[in-house]
Scaffold this active site. Structure first.
Site, short mmCIF file in Angstrom:
data_model
loop_
_atom_site.label_atom_id
_atom_site.label_comp_id
_atom_site.label_asym_id
_atom_site.label_seq_id
_atom_site.Cartn_x
_atom_site.Cartn_y
_atom_site.Cartn_z
N CYS A 45 -2.20 1.49 6.49
CA CYS A 45 -3.63 -0.10 6.02
C CYS A 45 -4.30 0.21 7.45
O CYS A 45 -3.73 -0.26 8.95
CB CYS A 45 -2.27 -0.68 5.76
SG CYS A 45 -3.78 -3.09 5.79
N TYR A 76 -14.88 -2.66 0.51
CA TYR A 76 -12.76 -2.28 0.05
C TYR A 76 -12.15 -2.05 -1.32
O TYR A 76 -12.34 -1.31 -1.16
CB TYR A 76 -12.28 -3.71 0.53
CG TYR A 76 -11.46 -3.47 0.58
CD1 TYR A 76 -10.54 -2.37 1.72
CD2 TYR A 76 -10.33 -3.98 -0.42
CE1 TYR A 76 -8.58 -2.60 1.40
CE2 TYR A 76 -9.27 -4.10 -0.02
CZ TYR A 76 -7.76 -3.36 0.51
OH TYR A 76 -7.05 -3.31 0.41
N GLU A 88 -8.70 4.76 5.00
CA GLU A 88 -8.83 3.48 6.02
C GLU A 88 -9.10 3.73 7.18
O GLU A 88 -8.00 4.64 7.36
CB GLU A 88 -8.27 2.43 5.58
CG GLU A 88 -7.87 2.10 4.21
CD GLU A 88 -7.68 0.40 4.07
OE1 GLU A 88 -7.09 -0.28 4.82
OE2 GLU A 88 -7.61 0.13 3.08
N ASP A 123 2.40 1.90 1.22
CA ASP A 123 1.15 1.64 0.19
C ASP A 123 0.66 2.59 0.39
O ASP A 123 0.71 4.43 0.86
CB ASP A 123 -0.11 1.29 2.20
CG ASP A 123 0.12 -0.03 2.13
OD1 ASP A 123 0.38 -1.19 1.34
OD2 ASP A 123 0.26 -0.38 3.41
N TYR A 128 -5.00 5.94 2.28
CA TYR A 128 -3.84 5.62 2.49
C TYR A 128 -3.26 6.59 3.77
O TYR A 128 -2.48 6.97 4.50
CB TYR A 128 -2.71 4.49 2.46
CG TYR A 128 -2.98 3.23 1.83
CD1 TYR A 128 -3.85 2.31 2.86
CD2 TYR A 128 -2.41 3.09 0.64
CE1 TYR A 128 -4.24 0.90 2.10
CE2 TYR A 128 -3.19 1.50 -0.29
CZ TYR A 128 -3.34 1.22 1.21
OH TYR A 128 -4.02 -0.32 0.50
N CYS A 192 1.41 -6.25 7.98
CA CYS A 192 1.09 -5.00 8.95
C CYS A 192 2.98 -4.11 7.90
O CYS A 192 3.73 -4.40 8.60
CB CYS A 192 1.11 -4.88 10.56
SG CYS A 192 1.29 -4.09 11.21
N CYS A 201 5.51 12.08 21.51
CA CYS A 201 4.28 12.71 21.48
C CYS A 201 4.80 13.02 22.80
O CYS A 201 4.47 12.33 23.11
CB CYS A 201 3.35 12.48 20.59
SG CYS A 201 2.21 13.57 20.62
#
Length: 212
Positions: A45, A76, A88, A123, A128, A192, A201
């Site tokens: 998202c 959308y 997205e 999602d 996604y 969220c 990383c």
């Protein structure tokens, strides 16, 4: 994923005219100051993903939209059908003198799970999927190097999944509707779903400093 014969046709006219960034007031579609660079990231998202980047020092402006698909100027709702091929995307315009591409990619890898294929958490759908789109061959090589480094980092914490992130040169980016732009600034209590893997990383030793 649809192909050219099954994808929705879309339209020649953009679905919105990009305006001002709700948080910093800058033009979403430029013109940008000389020397700015662009990175396009898909982390599920795009609401939470955009906020993760507009808060970073050195990021000039952000916007959300769609890339990686076939349909021209999708809405959308069209993208959510899975019949456009797009995912997205957050457009990140940044000053390489203040923040390096490697530092932005570190945020990208650590703030979501790039091993989930056509989903991110709860999602589910092609829109996604994890994606990185670059604007030069040099940046593409850097992105591929960080993917390999993060795959090793995942292995070190015992996560066996393979990175499924789609990495390539940007073909086209289409801005999403205005109400999606900086959504979590407009709706502070909005959804969220960002969640990382817990792996760090590593930045390469040769990564240039922001001043270089």
């Amino acid at each position: 994923m649809p192909d050219a014969s099954t994808a929705l046709p879309g339209r020649d006219t953009p679905i919105m005219t990009p305006g001002k960034h709700v948080v910093n007031g800058r033009d979403l579609d430029g013109p940008y100051p000389e020397g700015m660079k662009e990175l396009y990231v898909g982390m599920g998202c795009y609401w939470g993903a955009e906020r993760a980047f507009w808060e970073l020092p050195g990021v000039y402006v952000t916007a959300v939209g769609f890339a990686g698909g076939i349909t021209k100027n999708p809405t959308y709702h069209e993208t959510c059908t899975g019949q456009t091929g797009h995912t997205e995307i957050v457009k990140v315009v940044y000053d390489p003198k203040e923040v390096s591409l490697n530092e932005l990619l570190k945020v990208f890898w650590e703030r979501h799970d790039p091993t989930q294929g056509m989903r991110q958490g709860n999602d589910v759908g092609t829109q996604y999927r994890s994606a990185l789109y670059l604007t030069s061959e040099a940046d593409l090589e850097i992105a591929q190097e960080t993917a390999a480094a993060y795959q090793n980092a995942l292995k070190e914490i015992g996560k066996d999944g393979q990175i499924t992130t789609e990495i390539g040169l940007l073909d086209a980016f289409y801005y999403a509707e205005e109400y999606h732009q900086q959504y979590l600034a407009r709706n502070p209590d909005g959804y969220c779903g960002l969640g990382g893997t817990g792996a760090t990383c590593p930045l390469p030793a040769s990564s240039p400093s922001p001043q270089e």
